[in-house]
Design an enzyme around this catalytic site. Structure first.
Site, short mmCIF file in Angstrom:
data_model
loop_
_atom_site.label_atom_id
_atom_site.label_comp_id
_atom_site.label_asym_id
_atom_site.label_seq_id
_atom_site.Cartn_x
_atom_site.Cartn_y
_atom_site.Cartn_z
N TYR A 190 15.78 29.58 8.99
CA TYR A 190 14.57 30.25 9.48
C TYR A 190 14.49 30.19 11.00
O TYR A 190 14.81 29.16 11.60
CB TYR A 190 13.32 29.57 8.91
CG TYR A 190 13.12 29.85 7.45
CD1 TYR A 190 12.87 31.14 6.98
CD2 TYR A 190 13.18 28.81 6.52
CE1 TYR A 190 12.69 31.39 5.63
CE2 TYR A 190 12.99 29.04 5.17
CZ TYR A 190 12.74 30.34 4.73
OH TYR A 190 12.55 30.57 3.40
N LYS B 114 0.84 -1.20 0.00
CA LYS B 114 0.00 0.00 0.00
C LYS B 114 0.88 1.25 0.00
O LYS B 114 2.10 1.16 0.23
CB LYS B 114 -0.92 -0.02 1.22
CG LYS B 114 -0.17 -0.02 2.55
CD LYS B 114 -1.10 -0.37 3.72
CE LYS B 114 -0.33 -0.43 5.01
NZ LYS B 114 -1.14 -0.93 6.12
C1 LIG Z 1 -0.39 -1.98 6.70
C2 LIG Z 1 -0.96 -3.28 7.12
C3 LIG Z 1 -0.12 -4.37 7.36
C4 LIG Z 1 1.39 -4.27 7.35
O1 LIG Z 1 1.82 -3.61 8.52
P1 LIG Z 1 3.39 -3.47 8.87
O2 LIG Z 1 3.42 -2.94 10.23
O3 LIG Z 1 3.94 -2.49 7.86
O4 LIG Z 1 3.97 -4.80 8.71
C5 LIG Z 1 -0.71 -5.59 7.65
N1 LIG Z 1 -2.06 -5.71 7.72
C6 LIG Z 1 -2.89 -4.67 7.51
C7 LIG Z 1 -4.36 -4.86 7.63
C8 LIG Z 1 -2.38 -3.42 7.21
O5 LIG Z 1 -3.20 -2.39 7.02
#
Ligand SMILES: *Cc1c(COP(=O)(O)O)cnc(C)c1O
Length: 357
Positions: A252, A35
């Site tokens: 800044y 994702k």
């Molecule tokens: C993002 C996600 C993962 C992976 O999580 P990590 O901590 O990056 O391993 C697994 N399951 C679901 C449902 C997620 O949304």
């Protein structure tokens, strides 16, 4: 010439990290979670890097379409399922596996006719309180799904809130197992942290994300200690040098004042590239192969670094922001009050990125 900043994504590091995840859960199949543009690494590069995964897990149908266009034939899990009836055309057409987490989704599914059957994941809310059916409603949802001719296999799923921390997974695991006991079907529970630390959660399908990119899900164990390799390296160069006198300030808000005369370098990388604006003075950075520190506020396009430890550095000296020279993204995230996940995902589209072996 473009600005000197660039990122590389290592295909062999992605493949290596997937192998590490698998070694933790040798009896399970593995979804590679890609994702958020493959945690900032790019969908296409992630698809190539995770060629050996059993499936890809993501959120957007657009990302799924990209993976299918790259000839990914194995399963694709939609972690939030579909959002409206129209999505089901793509779900069926691309043979996607949606997560079903709400009664509304079941009703949409029941109304829409298509001639193929799809596999689904049925999500239980065991305490995270984001998505999923409450345990008391779960079996009813299962029966309803099972009665639909559109549905083939139903996999039981939950997600942990504390797999990386002291609370652990015991309470949620107990709720999950008590609820699905005796039901026929595969199980999927483990994110990266659970994959590494809680073997009793591995089930049939693990769902690692962050470890696949070579960053750590833990605050008390580094990626290197987990045997992971950073997949993304962010690099740039010194584009200017300033000689400060005692009391001169940097950037800044005059966020840093020189306690004595010192040379500082200006690096072509700012928050518009994805470097965290909240990184304070002292955040580690590597200049000319030498570890030094940032000074003052991060601005949109530049940061200033202490050249004290690197007296030979000048314009054109290479700089590593993270992901190489033993500087992990997690070490940059920590002083900035965030996690490696956020920095990787936030790599800005303006940073030219290339794939390396
Ligand atoms: C993002 C996600 C993962 C992976 O999580 P990590 O901590 O990056 O391993 C697994 N399951 C679901 C449902 C997620 O949304």
């Amino acid at each position: 010439m473009p600005r000197p900043i660039h990122a590389t994504v290592s295909r062999s590091a992605l493949a290596h990290n997937l192998a590490v995840a698998r070694r933790h859960a040798p009896g399970s199949k593995a979804w590679a979670v890609i994702k958020a543009r493959g945690y900032g690494h790019g969908i296409s590069r992630a698809v190539r890097g995770f060629a050996e995964a059993d499936g890809l897990a993501l959120l957007d149908i657009d990302e799924a379409a990209k993976a299918r266009a790259r000839e990914w034939m194995k399963p694709i899990l939609l972690l939030e399922g579909f959002f409206q009836a129209a999505d089901l055309v793509d779900v069926a057409g691309m043979r996607l596996t949606p997560v079903i987490h709400s009664p509304d989704q079941i009703e949409i599914l029941a109304r829409v006719k298509f001639d193929t059957q799809i596999d689904v994941y049925l999500k239980m809310n065991t305490g995270m309180n984001r998505l999923g059916f409450m345990p008391r409603d779960y079996r009813k949802a299962y029966e309803r799904l099972k009665s639909l001719p559109q549905v083939r296999n139903i996999t039981f799923m939950t997600h942990f809130s504390d797999a990386d921390g002291p609370r652990g997974v015991a309470e949620q695991l107990l709720v999950f197992e008590g609820t699905v006991q005796g039901l026929p079907g595969e199980r999927s529970l483990a994110n990266s942290a659970a994959t590494v630390r809680h073997p009793q959660t591995h089930g049939d399908w693990i769902r690692p994300g962050i470890i696949l990119y070579g960053a750590t899900p833990f605050s008390d164990q580094s990626a290197a200690a987990l045997g992971l390799k950073p997949a993304m390296a962010l690099k740039s160069e010194v584009i200017a040098v300033q000689a400060l006198k005692r009391g001169d300030t940097v950037g800044y808000g005059s966020g840093f004042a020189a306690p004595e005369g010192m040379r500082v370098g200006v690096v072509a990388c700012g928050y518009a590239d994805g470097y965290p604006r909240h990184a304070p003075t002292g955040t580690p950075i590597v200049v000319g192969g030498v570890r030094t520190r940032t000074l003052g506020r991060v601005s949109m396009d530049m940061i200033v670094v202490d050249l004290g430890p690197v007296p030979n550095a000048g314009v054109g000296t290479p700089v590593t922001l993270w992901g190489a020279d033993d500087l992990s993204v997690d070490e940059v995230a920590q002083p900035a009050g965030t996690i490696g996940y956020e920095l990787l995902c936030a790599l800005a589209p303006r940073v030219p990125t290339t794939e390396v072996r």
